[in-house]
Design an enzyme around this catalytic site. Structure first.
Site, PDB file in Angstrom:
ATOM      1  N   ASP A   1     -25.206 -33.582 -14.303  1.00  0.00           N
ATOM      2  CA  ASP A   1     -25.493 -32.975 -13.002  1.00  0.00           C
ATOM      3  C   ASP A   1     -25.066 -31.515 -12.993  1.00  0.00           C
ATOM      4  OD1 ASP A   1     -26.344 -35.429 -12.251  1.00  0.00           O
ATOM      5  OD2 ASP A   1     -24.770 -35.807 -10.767  1.00  0.00           O
TER       6      ASP A   1
ATOM      7  N   LYS B   1     -20.369 -37.119   0.406  1.00  0.00           N
ATOM      8  CA  LYS B   1     -21.668 -37.002  -0.243  1.00  0.00           C
ATOM      9  C   LYS B   1     -21.796 -38.192  -1.183  1.00  0.00           C
ATOM     10  CE  LYS B   1     -24.868 -33.840  -2.445  1.00  0.00           C
ATOM     11  NZ  LYS B   1     -25.540 -34.860  -3.256  1.00  0.00           N
TER      12      LYS B   1
ATOM     13  N   ARG C   1     -37.258 -40.832  -1.344  1.00  0.00           N
ATOM     14  CA  ARG C   1     -37.535 -39.448  -1.007  1.00  0.00           C
ATOM     15  C   ARG C   1     -38.795 -38.920  -1.691  1.00  0.00           C
ATOM     16  NH1 ARG C   1     -33.423 -34.477  -2.185  1.00  0.00           N
ATOM     17  NH2 ARG C   1     -34.116 -34.826  -4.310  1.00  0.00           N
TER      18      ARG C   1
ATOM     19  N   LYS D   1     -21.972 -30.309   7.716  1.00  0.00           N
ATOM     20  CA  LYS D   1     -23.123 -30.061   8.589  1.00  0.00           C
ATOM     21  C   LYS D   1     -22.634 -29.407   9.879  1.00  0.00           C
ATOM     22  CE  LYS D   1     -25.386 -34.266   6.916  1.00  0.00           C
ATOM     23  NZ  LYS D   1     -25.631 -35.685   7.119  1.00  0.00           N
TER      24      LYS D   1
ATOM     25  N   LYS E   1     -19.369 -29.861  -3.981  1.00  0.00           N
ATOM     26  CA  LYS E   1     -19.314 -30.863  -5.050  1.00  0.00           C
ATOM     27  C   LYS E   1     -17.953 -30.859  -5.736  1.00  0.00           C
ATOM     28  CE  LYS E   1     -23.973 -31.863  -6.100  1.00  0.00           C
ATOM     29  NZ  LYS E   1     -24.589 -31.758  -7.400  1.00  0.00           N
TER      30      LYS E   1
HETATM   31  S1  IVH Z   1     -28.047 -35.285   4.785  1.00  0.00           S
HETATM   32  C1  IVH Z   1     -31.093 -32.739   5.157  1.00  0.00           C
HETATM   33  N1  IVH Z   1     -25.784 -36.486   4.216  1.00  0.00           N
HETATM   34  O1  IVH Z   1     -27.757 -35.835  -1.090  1.00  0.00           O
HETATM   35  C2  IVH Z   1     -29.973 -32.819   4.226  1.00  0.00           C
HETATM   36  N2  IVH Z   1     -27.423 -36.322   2.507  1.00  0.00           N
HETATM   37  O2  IVH Z   1     -28.340 -33.454  -2.581  1.00  0.00           O
HETATM   38  C3  IVH Z   1     -29.941 -34.003   3.338  1.00  0.00           C
HETATM   39  N3  IVH Z   1     -26.739 -37.365   0.386  1.00  0.00           N
HETATM   40  O3  IVH Z   1     -31.203 -35.894  -0.469  1.00  0.00           O
HETATM   41  C4  IVH Z   1     -29.607 -35.273   4.011  1.00  0.00           C
HETATM   42  N4  IVH Z   1     -24.760 -38.060   1.055  1.00  0.00           N
HETATM   43  O4  IVH Z   1     -29.978 -38.191  -0.594  1.00  0.00           O
HETATM   44  C5  IVH Z   1     -27.000 -36.092   3.749  1.00  0.00           C
HETATM   45  N5  IVH Z   1     -23.737 -37.539   3.861  1.00  0.00           N
HETATM   46  C6  IVH Z   1     -24.932 -37.158   3.411  1.00  0.00           C
HETATM   47  C7  IVH Z   1     -25.347 -37.420   2.093  1.00  0.00           C
HETATM   48  C8  IVH Z   1     -26.612 -36.978   1.670  1.00  0.00           C
HETATM   49  C9  IVH Z   1     -25.614 -38.019   0.036  1.00  0.00           C
HETATM   50  C10 IVH Z   1     -27.865 -37.128  -0.535  1.00  0.00           C
HETATM   51  C11 IVH Z   1     -29.244 -37.196   0.084  1.00  0.00           C
HETATM   52  C12 IVH Z   1     -29.852 -35.839  -0.186  1.00  0.00           C
HETATM   53  C13 IVH Z   1     -29.046 -35.372  -1.355  1.00  0.00           C
HETATM   54  C14 IVH Z   1     -29.066 -33.877  -1.472  1.00  0.00           C
END
Ligand code: IVH
Length: 416
Positions: free
Chosen positions: A49, A134, A155, A308, A332
Site C-alpha cells: 500500500d 479507517k 465500489r 471528516k 494512515k
Molecule cells: S468515508 C467519501 N469512512 O476507505 C469518502 N471511508 O481510501 C470515503 N474507508 O473508499 C468514504 N474506513 O472504502 C469512509 N471510516 C471510513 C472509512 C472509509 C474505510 C474506506 C472506503 C473508501 C476508502 C478510501
C-alpha cells in the site's frame, strides 16, 4: 501490500529523466493500473500500500507539473480497476452518488494545510472534525427502498459497481429490513465489509488444508469472499460490516456526522462507536497516536483514521473533486506489511533450549525499518501456512512485535 521497493524500481526506474516526463508518466500509469487490477479485480495485491501511495503521489505531482499530458483515463482521475476480471462477472449497479476515495494527509503539516483550507473556504476560525477508524476492508453500498434491502454493490470504478446483493444477503449483521420513522422512501447506506483477524487465520488454515491458495491479508479475504459467484460460498465466510455513511442526510433532519452515526445505530446497522469530535490539530494527532497503540488489540484491521468535517452543511459546501471529497482526509499508520522473498530457514536456539525456525528474508523496508528476519513460530505454523523456501511472502511488523510471516503469495511460486 509490499514488495521490496528496490525490486519494484527495476520494473519502474526511479530516475525520472527531466526531458522525458511523459515516459515516466506513461510508465507510472501502467504500473498503477496493473496494481489497481491486482488489488481491486483479483483481490491479490502485488505491491505494498505504501509503495502504491508513493508511486501515485509521484504521478499526481508529475501530472500537475505537466498539464499538457493530462488524460482523463489516468489512474489519478479514475477509481478502482476498469480491466475485466478473469472468469467472474457480476451485473452492474450504477451508484446514485459516486463512491469516492480519500486523500491522504502524510504529516501534521499536511493536515494543518487541510484544516486551514477548510477554515478559509468556510470563512470560520475553527473547524470541528469527526474522527473515526479507517477500516481496511472494502467499501459496500446498500440501497433500501420502503425499508427493504433492495441492492448491494461494491465500489467498482466509483460510478458503477458490481451487484453483490445475493452475497450480501448472507451477512447476518446487515439488516434486510429497516424500520425507523423518518427515513426516506429510498436511501443508501455505505460502509466497509471486513473479516476479523482470527477468522481470517482460520479461513487460511482451512484453505491450505484444502490445497487452495491462502489470502494475503484479511482485506483480500473479505473481498474474495464477497465477490463469489456462488453465494453459498460467501455464506460460509464470517464477514462483518461497519456502516459509516447514509445518503440524503438533509431529509433526515440531522446536522452532523455524529447524529448520522446515531441514526445508523438506531436503524440497527453495525457502527464503530469509538469515534470522537475534535478541533485542534495537536489533539487530533494525540488521538491518532493513541489509536495506533490500540490498533494491535482490535479484532479487525484498520490502516489509519478518517477525519471528516462534523458539519454536514460544511461538507456539502466544500463538495468533492473527481476522486475525493474536499471535506475529509485519511491519516494512515506507518505501513506494517511488506512483500519479500524467503531465502532460507534457520533455527534459533532459545535460552531454555527451545528451537524456533526463523525466516531469512531478502531485505525489505517496512514502516521505515529494514526487516531481514521474521519468526516462523514452529513447524506446525510452517505446515499450516505451507511456507516454502523461495516463496514470496507477506511479512508483518507492528510496533515492538517481532516480524512474522503472514502468508505466502502462491501466484508468485516458481516451482524451484
Ligand atoms: S468515508 C467519501 N469512512 O476507505 C469518502 N471511508 O481510501 C470515503 N474507508 O473508499 C468514504 N474506513 O472504502 C469512509 N471510516 C471510513 C472509512 C472509509 C474505510 C474506506 C472506503 C473508501 C476508502 C478510501
Amino acid at each position: 501490500m509490499g514488495k521490496d521497493p528496490s525490486k519494484l524500481n527495476k520494473k519502474v526506474s526511479k530516475k525520472s529523466s527531466k526531458n522525458e516526463p511523459m515516459d515516466r508518466i506513461t510508465e507510472l500509469r501502467q504500473v498503477i493500473s496493473q496494481a489497481n487490477h491486482d488489488y481491486y479485480s483479483l483481490d491479490a495485491p502485488t505491491i505494498s500500500d505504501s509503495e502504491f501511495d508513493s508511486l501515485f503521489r509521484e504521478l499526481v505531482n508529475l501530472e500537475s507539473e505537466n498539464p499538457e499530458f493530462f488524460s482523463k483515463d489516468s489512474p489519478t482521475q479514475t477509481l478502482g480497476s476498469k480491466l475485466p476480471r478473469d472468469n467472474i462477472t457480476f451485473s452492474e449497479v450504477e451508484h446514485r452518488e459516486p463512491m469516492l476515495s480519500l486523500q491522504n494527509a502524510l504529516s501534521i503539516d499536511e493536515f494543518i494545510a487541510f484544516d486551514k483550507r477548510n477554515q478559509k473556504a468556510l470563512g470560520i476560525e475553527q473547524c470541528e472534525y469527526f474522527l473515526e477508524y479507517k477500516f481496511d476492508g472494502l467499501g459496500l453500498e446498500l440501497v433500501y427502498e420502503n425499508g427493504d434491502l433492495l441492492e448491494a454493490s461494491t465500489r467498482g470504478d466509483g460510478k458503477v459497481g458490481e451487484n453483490v446483493t445475493n452475497n450480501v444477503l448472507t451477512i447476518k449483521e446487515i439488516p434486510r429490513r429497516v424500520e425507523l420513522k423518518g427515513l426516506p422512501e429510498r436511501f443508501e447506506v455505505r460502509g466497509e465489509v471486513l473479516i476479523e483477524i482470527a477468522d481470517f487465520e482460520k479461513l487460511n488454515r482451512q484453505r491450505v488444508a484444502d490445497g487452495e491458495p491462502s489470502f494475503a491479508n484479511p482485506r483480500n479475504a473479505a473481498a474474495g469472499s464477497l465477490r463469489q459467484l456462488d453465494s453459498k460460498v460467501t455464506a460460509q465466510r464470517p464477514l462483518s460490516f461497519f456502516a459509516y455513511a447514509i445518503s440524503s442526510p438533509f431529509d433526515l433532519k440531522i446536522a452532523t456526522q455524529v447524529e448520522l452515526m446515531e441514526i445508523l445505530g438506531k436503524a440497527t446497522f453495525p457502527i464503530q462507536k469509538d469515534y470522537v469530535v475534535q478541533s485542534k490539530p495537536e489533539k487530533i494527532f494525540k488521538w491518532f497516536d493513541n489509536l495506533e497503540m490500540k490498533r494491535s488489540q482490535l479484532p479487525y484491521e484498520i490502516d489509519g483514521a478518517v477525519i471528516k468535517l462534523n458539519s454536514l452543511a460544511a461538507q456539502a459546501e466544500l463538495g468533492s473533486r473527481s476522486r475525493t471529497p474536499r471535506w475529509a482526509v485519511a491519516l494512515k499508520f506507518a505501513p506494517s506489511e511488506g512483500f519479500t522473498k524467503l531465502l532460507g530457514i534457520s533455527v534459533q536456539v532459545g535460552r531454555t533450549g527451545t528451537l524456533t525456525p526463523v525466516a531469512e528474508l531478502e531485505a525489505v523496508e517496512i514502516g521505515g525499518v529494514t526487516v531481514k528476519r521474521a519468526t516462523l513460530h514452529n513447524q506446525d505454523e510452517i505446515d499450516r501456512k505451507d511456507i516454502r523456501i523461495g516463496d514470496t511472502v507477506v511479512v508483518r511488523r507492528q510496533g515492538d512485535v517481532i516480524p512474522a510471516i503472514v502468508s505466502v503469495v502462491e501466484s508468485k511460486r516458481t516451482g524451484s
